[in-house]
Each structure stands twice: as structure tokens, then as C-alpha cells.
Design an enzyme around this catalytic site. Structure first.
Site, PDB file in Angstrom:
ATOM      1  N   HIS A  41       7.847  -6.230  -1.143  1.00 28.41           N
ATOM      2  CA  HIS A  41       9.203  -6.073  -1.664  1.00 28.41           C
ATOM      3  C   HIS A  41      10.066  -7.290  -1.319  1.00 28.41           C
ATOM      4  O   HIS A  41      10.900  -7.253  -0.424  1.00 28.41           O
ATOM      5  CB  HIS A  41       9.831  -4.795  -1.113  1.00 28.41           C
ATOM      6  CG  HIS A  41       9.380  -3.566  -1.835  1.00 28.41           C
ATOM      7  ND1 HIS A  41       9.472  -2.298  -1.294  1.00 28.41           N
ATOM      8  CD2 HIS A  41       8.838  -3.404  -3.065  1.00 28.41           C
ATOM      9  CE1 HIS A  41       8.999  -1.420  -2.164  1.00 28.41           C
ATOM     10  NE2 HIS A  41       8.610  -2.068  -3.232  1.00 28.41           N
ATOM     11  N   HIS A 124       9.079   6.110  -2.675  1.00 30.74           N
ATOM     12  CA  HIS A 124       8.666   4.814  -2.144  1.00 30.74           C
ATOM     13  C   HIS A 124       7.195   4.589  -2.516  1.00 30.74           C
ATOM     14  O   HIS A 124       6.380   5.515  -2.436  1.00 30.74           O
ATOM     15  CB  HIS A 124       8.837   4.786  -0.621  1.00 30.74           C
ATOM     16  CG  HIS A 124       8.624   3.434  -0.022  1.00 30.74           C
ATOM     17  ND1 HIS A 124       7.365   2.920   0.230  1.00 30.74           N
ATOM     18  CD2 HIS A 124       9.497   2.469   0.369  1.00 30.74           C
ATOM     19  CE1 HIS A 124       7.486   1.718   0.770  1.00 30.74           C
ATOM     20  NE2 HIS A 124       8.764   1.427   0.861  1.00 30.74           N
ATOM     21  N   GLU A 126       4.676   3.321  -1.062  1.00 23.17           N
ATOM     22  CA  GLU A 126       3.712   3.719  -0.033  1.00 23.17           C
ATOM     23  C   GLU A 126       3.540   5.236   0.003  1.00 23.17           C
ATOM     24  O   GLU A 126       2.423   5.741   0.136  1.00 23.17           O
ATOM     25  CB  GLU A 126       4.144   3.217   1.344  1.00 23.17           C
ATOM     26  CG  GLU A 126       3.142   3.576   2.434  1.00 23.17           C
ATOM     27  CD  GLU A 126       3.603   3.211   3.829  1.00 23.17           C
ATOM     28  OE1 GLU A 126       3.213   3.914   4.792  1.00 23.17           O
ATOM     29  OE2 GLU A 126       4.355   2.231   3.969  1.00 23.17           O
ATOM     30  N   THR A 164       4.743   3.920   7.030  1.00 18.45           N
ATOM     31  CA  THR A 164       4.651   2.860   8.048  1.00 18.45           C
ATOM     32  C   THR A 164       5.935   2.071   8.216  1.00 18.45           C
ATOM     33  O   THR A 164       6.130   1.430   9.254  1.00 18.45           O
ATOM     34  CB  THR A 164       3.514   1.867   7.727  1.00 18.45           C
ATOM     35  OG1 THR A 164       3.802   1.202   6.497  1.00 18.45           O
ATOM     36  CG2 THR A 164       2.175   2.572   7.643  1.00 18.45           C
TER      37      THR A 164
END
Length: 318
Positions: A41, A124, A126, A164
């Protein structure tokens, strides 16, 4: 004015590895290399890699037949991996090894017969990838209040995993809510929480007692960069997220004698330098670096890219 640089700041090992994968792939296979979603990002990193021949796509369907394809550092759902296999796409997986570790932990907890809770931010990349890697129901919680709404009996065996880009401090209240409500809760060891997220937040907490204003270099869609700004604000410090030096507003600095400066885990040092240059255009600057954790962690590259040696990822991003 005095500028105090946080230590550590900027690129983490997972980001260095992801950028290195794209760089090496371009060197070995030639342009274009197709990357599903932003490799990390940060717009500067993405635009630099675009200029070198990387093509960023939203979905795998946009990748031509037979084209070398890179999965981003955030990880992907198993359905994306299966689709790539079905199309016989040569794939280089840049998923951060710490994200992969979360996937493996989640699967292990499910095989133990536990209900799985994922602590993270809905939408998100992830989190989307992690939800798609677990072949079982996963309960996503974003706040401690969400724990009270989980449709599970109090004696249900629970296991949790975390996004994370959230630190130990970010997840503490949610984990406490889980252990308070349920009688059988397990989760990863504190050492399994992403070291980079924790270290960068700890460095900002050190800064807050020393500076008048905090500047965080990072992208608007970077979870860990936004959280660094939040840490400054929670300490009562005027805190601002900037993509680079062009976004620094001199009005923020009126009356400030000492400026704290840090960068999210996907922001290259060249952008930190651009902020310092912007501050120098406002007035004389004296730069120092805060004593902090020295990071020396590295992650292995995919086997097919381990030779020849690459250019340093930081220089590639610059």
C-alpha cells in the site's frame, strides 16, 4: 526546528521481499509482469514499479494467458490461487511470510475443533485473503464490542488470529473481551504478532514525549500508517499522515520547535527524505535519530528468483 526520526520506521522485511520479487521477476522474465492488487500500500512504490514494466490489475481475469503473475504482500484467498492454477498462470507469491503464518495458525486451530475468530478490519486485503484461506466459518471482530455479539455459547472452544498490521496494543482489548466472555480461548504467542507493526508503534510512543508535532509518511489506505498517526493522537499530539513532502502544511508547524517523523512499513525512505526537504524549505532543520530497535530480519525469496542478486529493494523503490 529539530526533527527527530523514529527508529525503526519505513520498510519491513515483508515489504522488502515483495518489492524484490517484482524487481527480480522483471529482470528474469522481462516486462510486463502482472501484479494482482497493489504489491504494497504505497502509491510511490506502485508507480515506480509500473514505470519498470509491472502491470497492476484488480482481478486475475485481467491477466493474459501465460503471463507471469505476482500475488501481493497481503495474501489472497484460496479461490484466487485455484483460479491461477486452472489457467496455468506462472505465479510468484509475494505474500508476507507472517501473513502465511496466520493462515496456517487458523487452519491448525480449526482442525483442533475450535471456532475461529479473526481480529481485523473488514475489507482490508489481508483480511479478505485470510477469510478465503480457511475452509471453515470465521468470525470477524473489529472492536471489543463485537465480541458480545458473537453467536457462540460461552463454553465454546475459541481460537483467535489477528491481522498482521495490528499490534499487540491494538488487539489487547479485543483479546481481553474474548477471554472474559468465553471459558476456553487460545491464540498465538505474543511473539507471533507482526514485529514491524509493534516496533513502529513503540517508536512513535517514544517520540510523543519528545516532540510537538508528529508527521507520519504513508498511504491513506495503509492500515499500519494510519495506526501510527492514531498512536500520536491518542497521546494528545497533533499528528498528520502525509504521502510525501508535498503534503506538509506549514500551518501545522506554527509554534512547534521539535517535529517527530516516522513512516509506515510500506513507505520507502526516499519519501521521508522528501518530508525533511519540505521542512527545510520552511526553515533551518536539525535532524537526529531516536534510539530504538534495530531490525535485521529477512525473508527468503521464491526459489526461482534467488539468483542473480537483485538491486536493493529500497533503491528500486527510490
Amino acid at each position: 526546528m529539530k526533527v527527530v526520526l523514529a527508529q525503526p520506521r519505513g520498510f519491513c522485511a515483508g515489504v522488502v521481499r515483495a518489492i524484490d520479487i517484482v524487481e527480480r521477476a522483471l529482470t528474469k522474465y522481462g516486462a510486463p509482469i502482472y501484479v494482482r492488487h497493489e504489491i504494497v500500500h504505497n502509491r510511490h512504490v506502485v508507480e515506480t514499479l509500473k514505470a519498470k514494466g509491472a502491470v497492476f490489475v484488480k482481478e486475475l481475469s485481467e491477466v493474459p494467458a501465460g503471463a507471469v503473475t505476482v500475488f501481493s504482500a497481503h495474501g489472497v484467498a484460496r479461490s484466487v490461487q485455484d483460479d491461477a492454477k486452472l489457467r496455468s498462470l506462472p505465479v510468484l507469491d509475494a505474500t508476507c511470510p507472517l501473513v502465511t503464518k496466520v493462515h496456517n495458525q487458523g487452519r491448525r486451530y480449526v482442525t483442533q475443533g475450535r471456532k475461529l475468530v479473526l481480529v481485523g478490519h473488514a475489507g482490508h486485503p489481508e483480511v479478505v485473503g485470510t477469510l478465503g484461506q480457511i475452509d471453515a466459518e470465521v468470525h470477524l471482530v473489529q472492536t471489543a464490542a463485537d465480541v458480545a455479539t458473537l453467536p457462540l455459547a460461552l463454553d465454546t472452544p475459541i481460537a483467535y488470529i489477528t491481522q498482521t498490521t495490528l499490534s499487540v496494543d491494538d488487539t489487547r482489548s479485543i483479546i481481553e473481551a474474548l477471554t472474559s466472555r468465553f471459558t476456553d480461548v487460545i491464540g498465538p504467542d505474543i511473539r507471533d504478532i507482526c514485529y514491524a507493526t509493534q516496533n513502529r508503534q513503540a517508536a512513535v510512543r517514544q517520540l510523543t514525549g519528545l516532540v510537538d508535532v508528529l508527521l507520519v509518511v504513508g498511504a491513506r489506505n495503509s492500515s499500519n500508517s494510519n495506526r501510527l498517526r492514531d498512536v500520536g493522537e491518542e497521546a494528545g499530539l497533533p499528528s498528520y499522515l502525509v504521502a510525501d513532502g508535498s503534503e506538509v502544511d506549514p500551518a501545522w508547524l506554527v509554534g512547534a520547535r521539535t517535529i517527530g517523523l516516522t513512516a509506515g512499513a510500506s513507505a520507502p525512505e526516499v519519501l521521508v527524505d522528501s518530508v525533511i526537504d519540505a521542512l527545510r524549505r520552511i526553515g533551518p532543520v536539525e535532524v537526529s535519530i531516536l534510539d530504538g530497535t534495530e531490525e535485521n530480519i529477512t525473508f527468503n525469496l521464491p526459489f526461482e528468483l534467488r539468483s542473480p542478486e537483485p538491486a536493493a529493494a529500497q533503491n528500486a523503490a527510490a
